[in-house]
Design an enzyme around this catalytic site. Structure first.
Site, mmCIF file in Angstrom:
data_model
loop_
_atom_site.group_PDB
_atom_site.id
_atom_site.type_symbol
_atom_site.label_atom_id
_atom_site.label_comp_id
_atom_site.label_asym_id
_atom_site.label_seq_id
_atom_site.Cartn_x
_atom_site.Cartn_y
_atom_site.Cartn_z
ATOM 1 C CE1 TYR A 99 50.299 -20.518 -143.101
ATOM 2 C CE2 TYR A 99 52.465 -19.597 -143.509
ATOM 3 C CZ TYR A 99 51.522 -20.093 -142.636
ATOM 4 O OH TYR A 99 51.814 -20.154 -141.294
ATOM 5 C CE LYS A 128 49.629 -35.308 -136.389
ATOM 6 N NZ LYS A 128 50.090 -35.586 -135.016
ATOM 7 C CG ASP A 158 57.532 -17.271 -134.470
ATOM 8 O OD1 ASP A 158 58.285 -17.064 -135.440
ATOM 9 O OD2 ASP A 158 56.662 -16.454 -134.107
ATOM 10 C CG ASP A 208 52.417 -34.787 -132.833
ATOM 11 O OD1 ASP A 208 53.317 -35.231 -133.575
ATOM 12 O OD2 ASP A 208 51.371 -35.426 -132.596
HETATM 13 C C1 LIG Z 1 52.374 -13.808 -143.212
HETATM 14 C C2 LIG Z 1 53.123 -14.866 -142.443
HETATM 15 C C3 LIG Z 1 53.256 -16.112 -143.241
HETATM 16 C C4 LIG Z 1 54.454 -14.334 -142.030
HETATM 17 C C5 LIG Z 1 55.165 -15.185 -141.041
HETATM 18 O O1 LIG Z 1 54.708 -15.474 -139.959
HETATM 19 C C6 LIG Z 1 56.506 -15.644 -141.357
HETATM 20 O O2 LIG Z 1 56.932 -15.585 -142.501
HETATM 21 O O3 LIG Z 1 57.177 -16.121 -140.446
HETATM 22 MG MG LIG Z 2 56.070 -16.501 -138.686
#
Ligand SMILES: CC(C)CC(=O)C(=O)O
Ligand SMILES: [Mg+2]
Ligand SMILES: NC(=O)C1=CN([C@@H]2O[C@H](COP(=O)(O)OP(=O)(O)OC[C@H]3O[C@@H](n4cnc5c(N)ncnc54)[C@H](O)[C@@H]3O)[C@@H](O)[C@H]2O)C=CC1
Length: 346
Positions: A139, A185, A245, A217
């Site tokens: 990122y 990985k 998530d 994975d």
């Molecule tokens: C802009 C993303 C890195 C934000 C995100 O999905 C998170 O921090 O969970």
């Molecule tokens: Mg996120």
């Protein structure tokens, strides 16, 4: 001088989330004599609209001066094409405040266990945290290029960045069930192999912690198939974003999970793990628990008010056990009803 809390209301469902969190903070504070002062600053899409950038100087300065920061969520379709992005502001604030460790707990609320798509028998004894590296990796890596025929992202991890997140993860594991799983990985990525080497260097300082290694994975499968296997997962920025998530499926909704972003300074930022849920915005439908739990974590860790945090957690558990639930966890309650009930149960 009262405790100073910077509040970043964010976009779409963000302001409703923040109002819910602050309403519970107000109620629990009045009941227990906790004094604080809220300072709100524009951030994300709201800030782009007001001043043309997602993290205005005044917002960063306000967060630096505060004792703790509460953030709801930013972004959404309004700012998704071209121009400045709210998400860039999120990455920037994490980096500017040195918040390199993001702690994302997965906790199953017994009252809503049947709302999970995963069987209750599989969820038994599930309680783990993901320690996600937050200010490096793909990122942030340079070079980055975006042309019509070619695009480039770069994953870079420097030794010191890995060592500090690994130490945070070992500390969490030491204070929990002494089991650390390194998710990577390493069969493909050089950065993953460096992570493993550094874990092995740090490990002798934590002889009580059992360490295992898993490819991402396979880990993404095991999180659903056998979640009770995990205690602490340490992983990089991208994998941690995705796996957290996924892990939110276990309790039944993204709307249940808060997080702490912490750094070397001791100051922390508290936020739900999810985004601004644009399709639910301004309909009184959002699940406020992720934000209310972020407030609870702030009271526990930044202000050492375990008593208030425990009261909030108990009020949430009672509210769920009374069947007051938003639609994402199988109920019919509106956001405002859920917040009122939680406050009543404090
Ligand atoms: C802009 C993303 C890195 C934000 C995100 O999905 C998170 O921090 O969970
Ligand atoms: Mg996120
Ligand atoms: N930390 C942050 O501020 C984050 C911001 N984002 C941004 O948020 C925007 C929307 O992103 P999405 O991919 O849709 O992710 P999202 O996390 O906002 O939503 C994903 C799904 O979960 C649901 N959901 C999320 N929070 C909920 C809650 N509290 N109660 C009930 N349901 C909830 C949404 O309705 C949607 O179905 C994008 O601009 C994205 O970049 C995404 C993740 C983190």
């Amino acid at each position: 001088m009262p405790n100073r809390i910077a509040a970043l209301y964010g976009d779409y469902s963000g302001p409703e989330m923040m109002r819910a969190g602050l309403a519970v903070l107000k109620a629990v504070s009045q009941k227990n004599g906790f004094e604080y002062q809220i300072e709100a600053y524009p951030f994300g899409g709201e800030a782009i609209d007001q001043v043309g950038e997602p993290l205005p100087e005044q917002t960063l300065a306000g967060c630096q001066a505060a004792d703790a920061i509460l953030l709801s969520a930013i972004g959404g379709p309004k700012w998704s094409v071209g121009g400045q992005s709210p998400e860039a502001g999120l990455l920037k604030i994490r980096q500017a405040l040195g918040l390199f460790a993001n702690i994302r707990p997965t906790h199953i609320d017994q009252a809503i266990i049947d709302q999970s798509p995963v069987k209750a028998s599989v969820l038994e004894n599930t309680d783990f945290v993901i320690v996600r590296e937050l200010t490096s990796g793909i990122y942030f890596g340079q070079p980055r290029e975006e042309e019509i025929d070619q695009a480039l992202d770069t994953t870079i991890y420097r030794r010191a960045e890995v060592e500090r997140i690994v130490r945070v993860a070992f500390e969490y594991a030491k204070g929990r069930q002494q089991h650390l799983t390194v998710v990577d990985k390493a069969n493909v990525l050089a950065t993953s192999r460096m992570w493993r080497a550094i874990v092995k260097e740090v490990q002798p300082a934590y002889p009580e912690v059992e360490v295992d290694y898993m490819y991402v994975d396979a880990a993404s499968m095991k999180i659903i198939a056998e979640p009770s296997f995990f205690d602490v997962i340490v992983t990089d920025n991208l994998f941690g974003d995705i796996l957290s998530d996924e892990a939110a499926v276990l309790p039944g909704s993204l709307g249940m999970i808060p997080s702490i972003s912490q750094g070397a300074s001791g100051k922390a930022l508290y936020e739900p793990i999810h985004g601004s849920a644009p399709t639910l915005a301004n309909q009184d439908r959002i699940n406020p628990i992720s934000m209310i739990r972020s407030v609870s974590l702030m009271l526990r860790y930044s202000f050492k008010r375990t008593d208030l945090a425990d009261q909030i957690e108990a009020a949430i558990a009672k509210t769920l056990s009374q069947g007051v639930m938003t639609a994402d966890i199988g109920g019919q309650a509106k956001t405002s009803e859920m917040v009122s009930k939680i406050i009543q149960n404090l």
